[in-house]
Design an enzyme around this catalytic site. Structure first.
Site, PDB file in Angstrom:
ATOM      1  N   GLY A  17     -14.741  -2.997  -2.637  1.00  0.00           N
ATOM      2  CA  GLY A  17     -15.629  -1.930  -2.208  1.00  0.00           C
ATOM      3  C   GLY A  17     -16.920  -2.508  -1.646  1.00  0.00           C
ATOM      4  N   CYS A  18     -17.607  -1.722  -0.836  1.00  0.00           N
ATOM      5  CA  CYS A  18     -18.843  -2.231  -0.220  1.00  0.00           C
ATOM      6  C   CYS A  18     -19.908  -2.488  -1.280  1.00  0.00           C
ATOM      7  CB  CYS A  18     -19.342  -1.264   0.855  1.00  0.00           C
ATOM      8  SG  CYS A  18     -19.549   0.439   0.301  1.00  0.00           S
TER       9      CYS A  18
END
Lengths: 335, 335, 335, 335
Positions: free
Chosen positions: B146-147
């Site tokens: 995930g970012c």
């Protein structure tokens, strides 16, 4: 009518003060000054055209004393105390928006510079309305709190009794660019901050000792205050996220309700707060939530109003025996 | 040339993948799909006009297996594993940008939904390049992080040995609006977020268990991860501020230098980082500072690149035996 | 490799030139200067960290002649011609991005100041690539067009034969703030321009005579050019709307197609153009439409690239016998 | 007190109406409706928390007639006339903010749809205050002008006698995103419009016939109106640039002064106008300049107030015999 004046009418908070005084039923704006003077206020702030026509002068203590019962000083620190000490001996009541009278002398001198008016420093009242209302009513010198301390303290103070003060408190603050003032700087250049965000003075900003000192005064608690402000691409508004460790798993909403049940300018939210709902108003919106003993508090204010001009006006109202809320803006700019 | 494809070419990360593949010396873009299909990619993304002309189809596992050695899945979670399990049995290598293969089954099912491909979940490698490089090289299924976890973990992991894991860690993250994707929502309406900032899903965002699980895996440390993401009025970029309590007063810069000395896509800064210096690039910029035992880590990435597309491409490069950095963007959009 | 230099490396266009030269296969960046010098380019532009390390000096004509076959001058007008005349006699080829060599002497002196290098003014070639390609190939001094004239002329020139030149032409231009440069000003203060838009120098901007002179030169048409630029709250990009009166009801798309059929850096659109589709690229996107004899042309460029740096690089490529498109950016920053 | 209601309270103009009515000394807000109803207004608009608590219902003509002497219809076109015809026969005065009663039937049906209330269309008064004040005072149905026509007509009308009506007039308008309403669309997605600008419906927008019809009515002049609206990355505010050809070289400021000398909500500027100086107010700021016979007029309004809600309130004030300016906002949101 009570005659009032503004010194430092050229900046953003100066403008906000003028705007509120346009509609004040008891205060008459009778004096305006900037460092350079010699201009009309509607030239200084073109949005005021057709609303007011009033000359802006160079600040002169004699004249101020002649013309004003109370004056707002919207000046940089140091310049402010230089003028304030001249005014107070002439019987003018003062709401100072600079840092000059906010702190104990020792705290002040460590963070800013030698204090030039220790004589009156001791009597200055910290203008955080909800916590110093009675003292403000009888004060002749009120020091408007910093914008970050205002948002931080209003959110955090109710929780101090429940916090593990041996653990560090972290304050991650985000401010719109108007908080940095009208002065040109690389940081406030549109190209720098548009589509950007960054921390500045992390762990070293001068508002950290202000927050720590006030917590200590109000609750007798010594806490490690770790304050990291960020600049965001917005004009006005300030969002403060406080992270702390609780001693026990209390209900955060309950704590807030108990603290602010009767406060009409603090709004407790059931969802995370945002700055647009307070921009243009004197409100402080607060929300809190918890994960085990980890506490998250989110508070939002308009940095130019609750963080400066409207909080100063609330204090002035109290100092002159008026209702605290007189002429305070409450309708947000939304959308 | 190695034939590759993208499923989910219509979103922002799909576009970023296409853009990077335009200049890739060894990967040939040989397949593009979206849920609806039946459009040319230059119609889907008008900025690509005159750069590429290529049909976008509906995703079809047989066709993908025919046309691609490796495929990027830029799909929502759930949709992704449905397709991935069809592809892996057909011998296609996969870089999945969704959450479907990032977590242990138990963590995943608590945060998302029942897992539909437990068979391959066990072999998926977490695509955080700097920490899983060797495993990625031999993987046939990589799960792009995930970012938020990317920016958080790259900043935080080097400090875990020095952190008091009995104290909570607080992560205050700020993301540009592109992080919420192309889908219309009240939150991403210009009028909502312009001149605004607010927290969303505080202490409850699904990236929190991802961060906690990876710290536990890499360092064997169980930590209270308290994650509060905020939306800011910027298009791309993500700034993560981590607050933790140290066991001892170490030198933060030294810790970072030791960890990342040889890493060419991590830049250690001597001033707080900003998102504009990384927007448009695969870089992660990191800065850290300390106040007594209170630690502040600030890391910045481009959420669509290092937080998604370029990190996926770096993994794909490694999986196909190429230099990790092939075709990764390094020149920021600044100014 | 061909050695080139940049004088004025500290500004936005200087940075764009450096960025493009990082990937140029035939030009080697061999010299960088600013007025103050004495700094490394990666300190001047922190986003360049780890991409290049190169000293920035004070501009010295001897040294430039020693080190460069061609130099880009990204300087303010007046400063530019002062240096250019020193360089040209030393055999250095020049692409000047200032206004100094764009205009006939008379036009220049009416709009700017007395010309200090009339000797070389006559030989300077106007660097509007699509219209002066052959002259640029053999030039030793090219004057990069202004950003507004570039977008205006590329859109307008094909229509001149069909326009009623007795009627005024109106040009309503909108520019991002980077067009005003890095210099601090009240206008580029975030608080001034955020959420705002206004015209500046309406009907009096110096780019108006540039546009009029070039139309006259290329088409022999004397036209009343009425140019009104606006500043918008965007970092980069420029949108120009031209309004003119046609002699007859021609098909605007047909006119454009005929003019630009073979031009690879001009894209004809079938919907109104936007600046995000060209930001980060050398493209000029154009759209035109008509209502009876009223003509509307809309063209968009990246003001720092096609309006300055990439157009300069295209000229330099041609001057050195390379393919015009070498190292020109074509992939937009979108989203 | 006069009881009034708002139908369409959920949109941006609905909110602006509520905000102004909070402080209205003679109008009591007695009814609120949206299509879905069944919510409190302070839930619909969270910024209203602690300012008002009031139920929002589904619109019901009987109930409205019971509860209101006058009602504001802030509905989409078509929906508006469906309700208006029910209300007018019940004796309720109406200020309609949609397009339904703005135009002659023929013009309306060409631009919108078949008219469903031709019976009352004829008696509707166009609510452009400065030009229809007397008619509004005695009207029972007022049609609030479109936002673009308001800014355009206020700037342009005084010049019509001096304009060469055989030449086309060009109107280049720029609007903040709130003008497109609260409805989600790709165009109003933050990522689309942030850092962007583009024309939409050029030469075909429905406000063009409205402008042309009103010029014809007021001045008997048939003019080729060429209207090109643009969307800009700002929340509120609208800037309109009008370009026309003069018959003779008149003094534009003089023309404006003569026209608006006694108008208190129109401000004539000596520098180009901007939208921040009017955002939050009922003011229309106007500036004009000329180059030979080429005329440039620049006017700025707040699209939600002067372009909709405050102009509607001004009309309502007049219809109920009150001072036109009652409760109209005049203090801009600046900074």
């Amino acid at each position: 009518m009570i005659n009032v004046g503004i010194v430092g009418a050229g900046g953003y908070t100066g403008l906000e003060l003028v705007k509120m005084l346009l509609n004040h039923p008891r205060f008459r704006l009778n004096y305006l000054a900037t460092t350079s003077g010699d201009i009309m206020v509607e030239e200084l702030h073109p949005s005021l055209l057709d609303l007011i026509t009033f000359p802006v002068e160079e600040a002169d203590p004699e004249l101020i004393a002649d013309k004003c019962e109370l004056v707002f000083l919207a000046l940089p620190h140091k310049a402010s105390m230089g003028l304030a000490k001249e005014l107070i001996v002439r019987g003018v009541k003062i709401v100072d928006l600079s840092a000059d009278y906010r702190l104990e002398r020792e705290t002040y001198e460590a963070a800013y510079c030698p204090h030039e008016d220790p004589e009156h420093l001791g009597e200055a009242v910290y203008g955080l309305i909800e916590y110093y209302r009675d003292e403000i009513r009888v004060a002749r010198l009120v020091a408007g709190p910093g914008c970050y301390p205002t948002a931080t303290l209003l959110g955090l103070l109710p929780f101090i009794p429940y916090i593990d003060t041996s653990a560090p408190i972290f304050i991650d603050a985000k401010s719109g660019v108007s908080g940095a003032g009208k002065k040109l700087s690389e940081t406030s250049h549109f190209v720098t901050i548009n589509d950007n965000i960054f921390a500045y003075n992390p762990l070293k900003h001068r508002h950290a000792p202000e927050i720590a000192e006030k917590i200590a005064k109000i609750h007798g608690a010594e806490i490690s205050v770790n304050f990291v402000p960020h600049l965001i691409p917005a004009t006005r508004g300030e969002l403060v996220s406080v992270y702390a460790t609780l001693k026990e798993e209390i209900d955060p909403q309950e704590v807030l309700e108990k603290a602010y049940d009767t406060e009409r300018f603090i709004r407790l939210r059931h969802k995370p707060v945002d700055i647009k709902s307070v921009a243009g108003t004197h409100f402080c919106d607060i929300y809190a939530q918890r994960n085990g003993k980890a506490l998250f508090i989110s508070s939002a204010i308009d940095n130019l109003l609750r963080g400066a001009a409207s909080q100063a006006l609330a204090a002035a109202n109290l100092m002159m025996g008026l209702d605290e809320g007189t002429a305070l803006p409450v309708i947000a700019y939304v959308p």
